[in-house]
Design a protein around this motif. Structure first.
Motif, PDB file in Angstrom:
ATOM      1  N   GLU A 125      -4.031   5.189   2.653  1.00 12.34           N
ATOM      2  CA  GLU A 125      -4.270   3.942   1.904  1.00 12.34           C
ATOM      3  C   GLU A 125      -3.550   3.918   0.565  1.00 12.34           C
ATOM      4  N   LYS A 126      -3.562   5.049  -0.122  1.00 12.32           N
ATOM      5  CA  LYS A 126      -2.930   5.068  -1.449  1.00 12.32           C
ATOM      6  C   LYS A 126      -1.421   4.824  -1.372  1.00 12.32           C
ATOM      7  N   LEU A 127      -0.839   5.169  -0.232  1.00 11.33           N
ATOM      8  CA  LEU A 127       0.621   5.063  -0.129  1.00 11.33           C
ATOM      9  C   LEU A 127       1.104   3.733   0.443  1.00 11.33           C
ATOM     10  N   ILE A 128       0.177   2.951   0.995  1.00  8.66           N
ATOM     11  CA  ILE A 128       0.612   1.735   1.696  1.00  8.66           C
ATOM     12  C   ILE A 128       1.487   0.817   0.820  1.00  8.66           C
ATOM     13  N   PRO A 129       1.060   0.495  -0.433  1.00  8.05           N
ATOM     14  CA  PRO A 129       1.906  -0.406  -1.236  1.00  8.05           C
ATOM     15  C   PRO A 129       3.314   0.153  -1.445  1.00  8.05           C
ATOM     16  N   GLU A 130       3.400   1.417  -1.765  1.00  9.88           N
ATOM     17  CA  GLU A 130       4.702   2.049  -1.989  1.00  9.88           C
ATOM     18  C   GLU A 130       5.552   2.025  -0.713  1.00  9.88           C
ATOM     19  N   LEU A 131       4.938   2.329   0.427  1.00  8.82           N
ATOM     20  CA  LEU A 131       5.689   2.358   1.690  1.00  8.82           C
ATOM     21  C   LEU A 131       6.176   0.961   2.079  1.00  8.82           C
ATOM     22  N   VAL A 132       5.320  -0.032   1.846  1.00  3.92           N
ATOM     23  CA  VAL A 132       5.740  -1.396   2.168  1.00  3.92           C
ATOM     24  C   VAL A 132       6.863  -1.827   1.218  1.00  3.92           C
ATOM     25  N   GLY A 133       6.801  -1.348  -0.021  1.00  8.76           N
ATOM     26  CA  GLY A 133       7.883  -1.623  -0.963  1.00  8.76           C
ATOM     27  C   GLY A 133       9.213  -1.122  -0.418  1.00  8.76           C
ATOM     28  N   ARG A 134       9.201   0.083   0.135  1.00  2.37           N
ATOM     29  CA  ARG A 134      10.438   0.625   0.719  1.00  2.37           C
ATOM     30  C   ARG A 134      10.898  -0.206   1.910  1.00  2.37           C
ATOM     31  N   LEU A 135       9.921  -0.660   2.679  1.00  2.00           N
ATOM     32  CA  LEU A 135      10.233  -1.490   3.841  1.00  2.00           C
ATOM     33  C   LEU A 135      10.925  -2.780   3.387  1.00  2.00           C
TER      34      LEU A 135
END
Lengths: 494, 494
Positions: free
Chosen positions: A470-480
């Motif tokens: 959960e903590k990484l979702i925003p960052e990962l979507v940013g990369r996407l």
């Protein structure tokens, strides 16, 4: 052929230098006899003489001779040792076979099977639950216990249709949870959903029969149908699930209809009640529905809306095979899936299963039965449901924040993935490739589609959140989003 | 339809009396809506009134109404509750589907699958080793250790072709023990021999292609080929194995030839070196050999004669798929078998396997790799070899003592069974039936055969000694002889 010439190759690199010399001599002579370089009837020197001539230990030669004599490549008589007269293969056969384009390659159907992308198991790989959250220690206890319980009898060929204990547990669970109308006699356990679909394809349809598949849809089912010799017909999907036009019923009446009614894969539509009844009504007496309820265990519908019960339970004895799997609930490597067939065909279907597959997994099946019966599975599902719901919400928010609030996000009433629909502009495969470079896994929506008249292949990303932190979702979507922007701004040279 | 009439059925036995009343009311109303007895647009009384009229608790009615509303079977408006207008199935659909003879039964190929006899696992059931002699505790230790080692990653979808550790162990073992010419890249592990044969059938041949099968032969392979849509051609077997006439090569050239060269199943012939080379030579470039080495691990040939090495190793790159299984070495329920394919097709074959099946069994495969590597398997084989040899000798003696010294006993150079050939007089199935009554399991030789022009079905008994207690063998064979005599003297009325 000169024996000296032949033996000169003994220490050549091509003759598996890691093998002992006696083995190499044996192989060298054998190959020469098989391909005719040493002709039938040819005399070989005595082992003593060959050893002296070739500078080998006599035991090396003796070993090779004895082995070749025992196997029939050499014959011994009073005059010594000679090469047996055998059918000769020549060396041409080898070259012919080595030609990948020759007549002896793979089958035509093998060439059409879907090649799975070799994608890393990272967020947002679809189709996988949170393996770290699985109660491994409790499961291991159940396995150990089951090992202690099963008899040697059960470790021999198990019941082809599954352990009775598991069939009972499944029937109870499916009746209560999914409105599936069944007794244990109607339930069959096999090693994974793909095997279940394969059993349906082969036990319910013959080569050449027509199967309707959702388009876009689950790619593996296309391979299963192809391998079974069926004709797949891609049928478009709308917001209410599979949407065959009136003419399709007449021009290509289906022997099988494959549906993912709870949460269409990958677009996420829930097949409407009207359609469910329509499919049942039109098929009656002429074909089968395969109802793949692959991820209905996690329902995220709003409290007012109940998930629709299975098609299977809408009408007693309807020609529906309900398919479910434990891959997403427990772990994919477990390879336990199940089918529920109508009462009137259960006995004969079971004979068919026994004719196609051998039973196994007695220990795992028994452990799973206990895990279901003592509430372990329900507890795990209850614990995971809010976690997955939260992950989906976070993924949705992050997608809206990064791709714009008006972005088209499909699905989400059940399961473990969301699908982001993109305009036709960007090529989703290029985005996936760039995202992989940034350590994010996504699957291209176009990989699920088959182009056809009036059926353009859609562009988008299929995003599994089952294993996303959960903590990484925003960052990962940013990369996407960065990968998407990159792909739009710098499209690959055509 | 009158609602009162409908509700009268609420406590009828047919409505699953074990379900709570609210569930039964829900089902009753749902079924009536689906089959049209409650027509679309019909008004239902308020829950309060229905409860009063039918003498039910109001909560019972509320539950059913709310569930049907949530699922879309009922609609609520200001005026109350009405039945939704849905496609109606009628009751005819149900009756139609219930007709086993209708158009919607099993496929034609399903009807042709071999029905396995439901035989008890007693001596002399063929195809099973001595499960009691297996080193269970050592195996369980390997399993526990493997559980500790595998990552969540490996418990997700495993490599479709098998765990690399096991592929390496297998390649080493097969090279050394069976003369199989391979690297780990050529080895593929699947869940059982039947799945291996199925993979060969579908990846190497298309629907309609011809496959030659030994006659008599392994019955399960007939089912596999039928299910894959191939045309099976039974080819006679003589003392040197499969014996196709010259005309067969011309009239029915094979795409696949299925062979059990080490110990023809069930007649026990060893395929001669001449035939092996002939098959290879004639097939080159046009078809495949499937070499099923199902029980070569136990070789009982006299010390002077070495078992013939695998066909696979006779010629580099020959179009041969070597198939082996651990069912007989460890336990059948393990479901681990393997294939070795030629180097030049390995990559594409692997893609095909990945397209057909999902990988699993990471733990078992890892445990097996260690069991092979640390010598556990070899120790087990070494320990069992003299035991099986002794059992075979005792079985042979007992057969000669009970059936006469001139009795025709076939096979025995390898494996775990002997075949007793009987004159055409007695019907072997009748003997098997009577033997079962005396607590002895045997399989009828005629069950393995297919009658054809010039190919009468042979009569006899296939007798596995893998799990026969040595002390009991004479007594058990005595019963078998009694059953035979009985069947001869009192043949069943035709």
């Amino acid at each position: 052929m000169n024996l000296d010439q032949l033996l000169a190759g003994l220490d050549a690199a091509s003759v598996s230098p890691e093998q002992p010399r006696q083995q190499r001599l044996y192989r060298l002579l054998k190959e020469a006899i098989v391909d005719g370089r040493l002709a039938g009837g040819a005399r070989l020197p005595s082992s003593r003489q060959l050893a002296a001539d070739a500078g080998m230990a006599r035991n090396t030669v003796l070993y090779a001779y004895q082995q070749l004599l025992a196997e029939g490549f050499l014959l011994a008589d009073r005059r010594g040792t000679q090469v047996a007269s055998l059918p000769q293969l020549g060396r041409a056969g080898i070259a012919g076979a080595a030609d990948e384009m020759g007549g002896v390659g793979l089958s035509r159907r093998a060439a059409g099977l879907h090649r799975r992308a070799d994608e890393p198991l990272l967020p947002f790989a679809p189709g996988v639950g949170d393996l770290n959250a699985f109660p491994w220690s409790s499961w291991a206890r159940h396995l150990r216990k089951a090992w202690g319980e099963v008899s040697a009898r059960q470790l021999a060929y198990a019941e082809a249709g599954g352990e009775p204990l598991l069939l009972r547990a499944l029937a109870d669970d499916l009746r209560a949870r999914r409105g599936v109308d069944c007794t244990p006699e109607q339930v069959f356990v096999v090693a994974g959903a793909q095997m279940a679909l394969d059993a349906c394809a082969r036990l319910l349809a013959d080569a050449g029969d027509t199967v309707w598949l959702e388009n876009p849809g689950y790619t593996a089912v296309r391979s299963v149908m192809l391998a079974a010799g069926l004709q797949s017909l891609p049928v478009p999907v709308d917001g209410q699930g599979m949407a065959p036009g009136e003419e399709l019923w007449k021009s290509h009446p289906p022997r099988l209809i494959y549906l993912t009614p709870s949460h269409q894969y990958p677009l996420g539509a829930v097949l409407s009640l009207e359609r469910r009844l329509e499919f049942l009504g039109r098929l009656a007496g002429s074909g089968w529905i395969i109802e793949d309820d692959y991820d209905s265990e996690f329902c995220h519908a709003s409290p007012g809306r109940r998930p629709l019960p299975a098609i299977q339970g809408l009408q007693s004895d309807a020609p529906v095979v309900y398919v479910g799997t434990f891959s997403k609930l427990l772990y994919p490597g477990l390879r336990i899936a199940y089918m529920v067939v109508p009462r009137w065909i259960a006995r004969r279907f079971g004979e068919g299963i026994a004719g196609l597959y051998r039973g196994g997994q007695a220990v795992e099946q028994r452990a799973l039965a206990r895990f279901i019966e003592n509430g372990g599975l329900t507890r795990h599902l209850r614990a995971m449901a809010p976690i997955y719901r939260r992950r989906q919400a976070l993924l949705r928010q992050a997608l809206q924040a990064n791709f714009g609030a008006a972005v088209d996000i499909l699905g989400g009433e059940a399961g473990l993935h969301l699908t982001l629909r993109l305009p036709q502009g960007p090529c989703d495969r290029e985005i996936v490739r760039r995202a992989a470079g940034l350590g994010v896994t996504a699957r291209a929506l176009s990989d699920y589609g088959v182009a056809g008249p009036g059926q353009p292949v859609e562009n988008g990303l299929v995003l599994g959140y089952g294993m996303a932190d959960e903590k990484l979702i925003p960052e990962l979507v940013g990369r996407l989003a960065r990968a998407t922007l990159d792909a739009v701004q710098h499209p690959p040279a055509q």
